[in-house]
Scaffold this motif. Sequence first.
Motif, PDB file in Angstrom:
ATOM      1  N   TYR A 127       0.811  -1.223   0.000  1.00  0.00           N
ATOM      2  CA  TYR A 127       0.000   0.000   0.000  1.00  0.00           C
ATOM      3  C   TYR A 127       0.846   1.276   0.000  1.00  0.00           C
ATOM      4  CZ  TYR A 127      -3.181  -3.646   1.572  1.00  0.00           C
ATOM      5  OH  TYR A 127      -3.874  -4.821   1.690  1.00  0.00           O
ATOM      6  N   ALA A 128       2.168   1.150  -0.024  1.00  0.00           N
ATOM      7  CA  ALA A 128       3.000   2.354  -0.122  1.00  0.00           C
ATOM      8  C   ALA A 128       2.930   2.910  -1.537  1.00  0.00           C
ATOM      9  CB  ALA A 128       4.437   2.037   0.250  1.00  0.00           C
ATOM     10  N   GLU A 129       3.035   4.245  -1.649  1.00  0.00           N
ATOM     11  CA  GLU A 129       3.039   4.926  -2.939  1.00  0.00           C
ATOM     12  C   GLU A 129       4.281   5.806  -3.009  1.00  0.00           C
ATOM     13  OE1 GLU A 129      -0.605   7.045  -3.444  1.00  0.00           O
ATOM     14  OE2 GLU A 129      -1.846   5.344  -2.825  1.00  0.00           O
ATOM     15  N   VAL A 130       5.120   5.574  -4.010  1.00  0.00           N
ATOM     16  CA  VAL A 130       6.400   6.263  -4.141  1.00  0.00           C
ATOM     17  C   VAL A 130       6.469   6.891  -5.529  1.00  0.00           C
ATOM     18  CG1 VAL A 130       8.910   6.014  -4.083  1.00  0.00           C
ATOM     19  CG2 VAL A 130       7.478   4.619  -2.555  1.00  0.00           C
ATOM     20  N   GLU A 131       6.691   8.185  -5.587  1.00  0.00           N
ATOM     21  CA  GLU A 131       6.709   8.896  -6.862  1.00  0.00           C
ATOM     22  C   GLU A 131       7.805   9.955  -6.848  1.00  0.00           C
ATOM     23  OE1 GLU A 131       3.623  11.164  -9.948  1.00  0.00           O
ATOM     24  OE2 GLU A 131       2.944  10.508  -7.964  1.00  0.00           O
ATOM     25  N   SER A 169       1.804   1.691   3.618  1.00  0.00           N
ATOM     26  CA  SER A 169       0.925   2.866   3.504  1.00  0.00           C
ATOM     27  C   SER A 169       1.658   4.199   3.522  1.00  0.00           C
ATOM     28  CB  SER A 169      -0.146   2.857   4.612  1.00  0.00           C
ATOM     29  OG  SER A 169      -0.921   1.664   4.545  1.00  0.00           O
ATOM     30  N   ALA A 170       2.986   4.188   3.440  1.00  0.00           N
ATOM     31  CA  ALA A 170       3.711   5.456   3.313  1.00  0.00           C
ATOM     32  C   ALA A 170       3.427   6.065   1.941  1.00  0.00           C
ATOM     33  CB  ALA A 170       5.203   5.227   3.501  1.00  0.00           C
ATOM     34  N   ARG A 171       3.407   7.404   1.886  1.00  0.00           N
ATOM     35  CA  ARG A 171       3.258   8.118   0.616  1.00  0.00           C
ATOM     36  C   ARG A 171       4.418   9.099   0.494  1.00  0.00           C
ATOM     37  NH1 ARG A 171      -2.041   9.196   2.234  1.00  0.00           N
ATOM     38  NH2 ARG A 171      -1.713  11.442   1.996  1.00  0.00           N
ATOM     39  N   LEU A 172       5.259   8.870  -0.489  1.00  0.00           N
ATOM     40  CA  LEU A 172       6.476   9.665  -0.644  1.00  0.00           C
ATOM     41  C   LEU A 172       6.546  10.220  -2.055  1.00  0.00           C
ATOM     42  CD1 LEU A 172       9.001   7.094   0.910  1.00  0.00           C
ATOM     43  CD2 LEU A 172       7.640   8.809   2.122  1.00  0.00           C
ATOM     44  N   ARG A 215      20.828   6.334   2.531  1.00  0.00           N
ATOM     45  CA  ARG A 215      21.039   4.904   2.712  1.00  0.00           C
ATOM     46  C   ARG A 215      20.561   4.427   4.095  1.00  0.00           C
ATOM     47  NH1 ARG A 215      25.382   0.864   1.103  1.00  0.00           N
ATOM     48  NH2 ARG A 215      25.359  -0.667   2.791  1.00  0.00           N
ATOM     49  N   GLY A 216      19.866   3.288   4.082  1.00  0.00           N
ATOM     50  CA  GLY A 216      19.521   2.613   5.320  1.00  0.00           C
ATOM     51  C   GLY A 216      18.391   3.210   6.129  1.00  0.00           C
ATOM     52  N   VAL A 217      17.726   4.226   5.611  1.00  0.00           N
ATOM     53  CA  VAL A 217      16.638   4.870   6.359  1.00  0.00           C
ATOM     54  C   VAL A 217      15.440   3.917   6.450  1.00  0.00           C
ATOM     55  CG1 VAL A 217      14.957   6.753   6.316  1.00  0.00           C
ATOM     56  CG2 VAL A 217      17.362   7.208   5.775  1.00  0.00           C
ATOM     57  N   LYS A 218      14.793   3.921   7.596  1.00  0.00           N
ATOM     58  CA  LYS A 218      13.570   3.131   7.798  1.00  0.00           C
ATOM     59  C   LYS A 218      12.386   4.096   7.882  1.00  0.00           C
ATOM     60  CE  LYS A 218      15.930  -0.680  10.126  1.00  0.00           C
ATOM     61  NZ  LYS A 218      15.851  -1.520   8.909  1.00  0.00           N
ATOM     62  N   ILE A 219      11.602   4.124   6.816  1.00  0.00           N
ATOM     63  CA  ILE A 219      10.435   5.000   6.745  1.00  0.00           C
ATOM     64  C   ILE A 219       9.284   4.345   7.514  1.00  0.00           C
ATOM     65  CG2 ILE A 219       8.737   6.060   5.207  1.00  0.00           C
ATOM     66  CD1 ILE A 219      11.465   7.333   4.942  1.00  0.00           C
ATOM     67  N   PRO A 220       8.725   5.028   8.521  1.00  0.00           N
ATOM     68  CA  PRO A 220       7.669   4.404   9.332  1.00  0.00           C
ATOM     69  C   PRO A 220       6.341   4.285   8.581  1.00  0.00           C
ATOM     70  CG  PRO A 220       8.082   6.650  10.058  1.00  0.00           C
ATOM     71  CD  PRO A 220       9.136   6.343   9.039  1.00  0.00           C
ATOM     72  N   GLU A 221       5.505   3.418   9.092  1.00  0.00           N
ATOM     73  CA  GLU A 221       4.212   3.149   8.474  1.00  0.00           C
ATOM     74  C   GLU A 221       3.366   4.416   8.411  1.00  0.00           C
ATOM     75  OE1 GLU A 221       0.347   0.187   9.157  1.00  0.00           O
ATOM     76  OE2 GLU A 221       2.283  -0.247  10.120  1.00  0.00           O
ATOM     77  N   ILE A 229       5.271  12.323   2.897  1.00  0.00           N
ATOM     78  CA  ILE A 229       6.253  13.372   2.576  1.00  0.00           C
ATOM     79  C   ILE A 229       5.977  13.855   1.159  1.00  0.00           C
ATOM     80  CG2 ILE A 229       8.694  13.982   2.417  1.00  0.00           C
ATOM     81  CD1 ILE A 229       9.355  11.564   4.113  1.00  0.00           C
ATOM     82  N   GLY A 230       5.976  15.170   0.992  1.00  0.00           N
ATOM     83  CA  GLY A 230       5.833  15.743  -0.337  1.00  0.00           C
ATOM     84  C   GLY A 230       4.481  16.330  -0.640  1.00  0.00           C
ATOM     85  N   GLU A 231       3.599  16.375   0.362  1.00  0.00           N
ATOM     86  CA  GLU A 231       2.260  16.909   0.124  1.00  0.00           C
ATOM     87  C   GLU A 231       1.978  18.191   0.903  1.00  0.00           C
ATOM     88  OE1 GLU A 231      -0.672  13.862   0.678  1.00  0.00           O
ATOM     89  OE2 GLU A 231       0.434  12.384  -0.534  1.00  0.00           O
TER      90      GLU A 231
END
Length: 422
Positions: free
Chosen positions: A354-358, A371-374, A381-387, A391-393
């Motif tokens: 359910y994540a959306e990456v653009e 469910s992240a939206r980026l 490198r190595g970043v853990k994006i939380p549920e 970002i970007g809206e």
Amino acid sequence: MPAMPTLNAPLARSAMAYVLAGGRGSRLMELTDRRAKPAVYFGGKSRIIDFALSNALNSGIRRIGVATQYKAHSLIRHLQHGWNFFRPERNESFDVLPASQRISEEKWYAGTADAVYQNIDIIESHAPQYIVLLAGDHIYKMDYEVMLQQHVEQRADVTIGCIEVPRAEASGFGVMHVDAQNRVLSFLEKPADPPAMPGKPEVALASMGIYVFETRFLFEELRRDAADPHSSRDFGKDLIPHIVRHGRAVAHHFSHSCVRSNVESESYWRDVGTIDAYWAANIDLTDVVPSLDLYDRDWPIWTNGEITPPAKFVHDKAGRRGHAISSMVSGGCIVSGASLRRSLLFTGVRVHSYAEVENAVVLPYVDIARSARLSNVVIDRGVKIPEGLVIGEEPELDARRFRRSAGGICLVTQPMIDALAA
């Protein structure tokens, strides 16, 4: 003047490439907190320095030195893993040259010229007739043999690689004024008001930070400069202007030696020294016909080839379908029920359901939770994006939480993520 050698044999076989790779690249902000700019990732699996090194190798140069300084561990490790195939028995060499108090008790290289001067004895041990001096932080494909040929044919003391840039952008470069035979008449390092090219009032002729010297002449100039108490030990500020005034400096136009495949329509050179420029150059690679062709088998970009499994896309349900559109996905990535659009994923990235990456540049081994939206991001490198993170809206919210550029690109690092929960 140096004697004119025969041009039958490739001059690259008599040359050594010396790459200046010690710069931080502070305009890349947190991307260079742990690594030098030449070690920053680019294009899905490479580092920026791989372009200068690959150009040297593809041009036929088999003796290479790399001078390192700022936070060099990541860069040195990459060079050891990816560039360890040179063989002394074939008259090949690859030297990594950190600042090491070899000349004086001062630890660091005092400037770009000093970074060569301190290693004169190592260069002499390889006995190259020519030195091709390179910056390690630009993206381009170039045949240095063509530049070496011009250097010899025109009996130059120094040949300077140059590129045409808009005058408004030229204040960050060394800028040259040349005559009809490409003789350099003046050289100004980062002028506030760059002079225009003759007949092109909006364009300046800028140095690419690429120089060709005969080795003996370069050593003479370095020793002269080292004895000058007023010198800042820099090629652009000191040595090149001195040679322009007292010797024969010649300009070499990048368009004459730029390597292009049959799908590349322009001479491609990029300084990816800002977050916006770095993001744009990477995202451009996702175009149907990108300006830079990384698929050119005649001019490969060599790098450390990590052993990884193929990329994988899983799940095929409405709203939970692993897919990518206009994107580049590297080995070891798993896109699990998530969507990618116009994005570039480096090695080992995981994108969960359910994540959306653009419009995203995602560096190695990032984990993007459900469910992240980026969008419009560079993720270190190595970043853990939380549920569920978005970002970007919301620009104002993004600017408070992350490093948001003038062009609206968010740089995301693990400390920034950790601060969200604090």
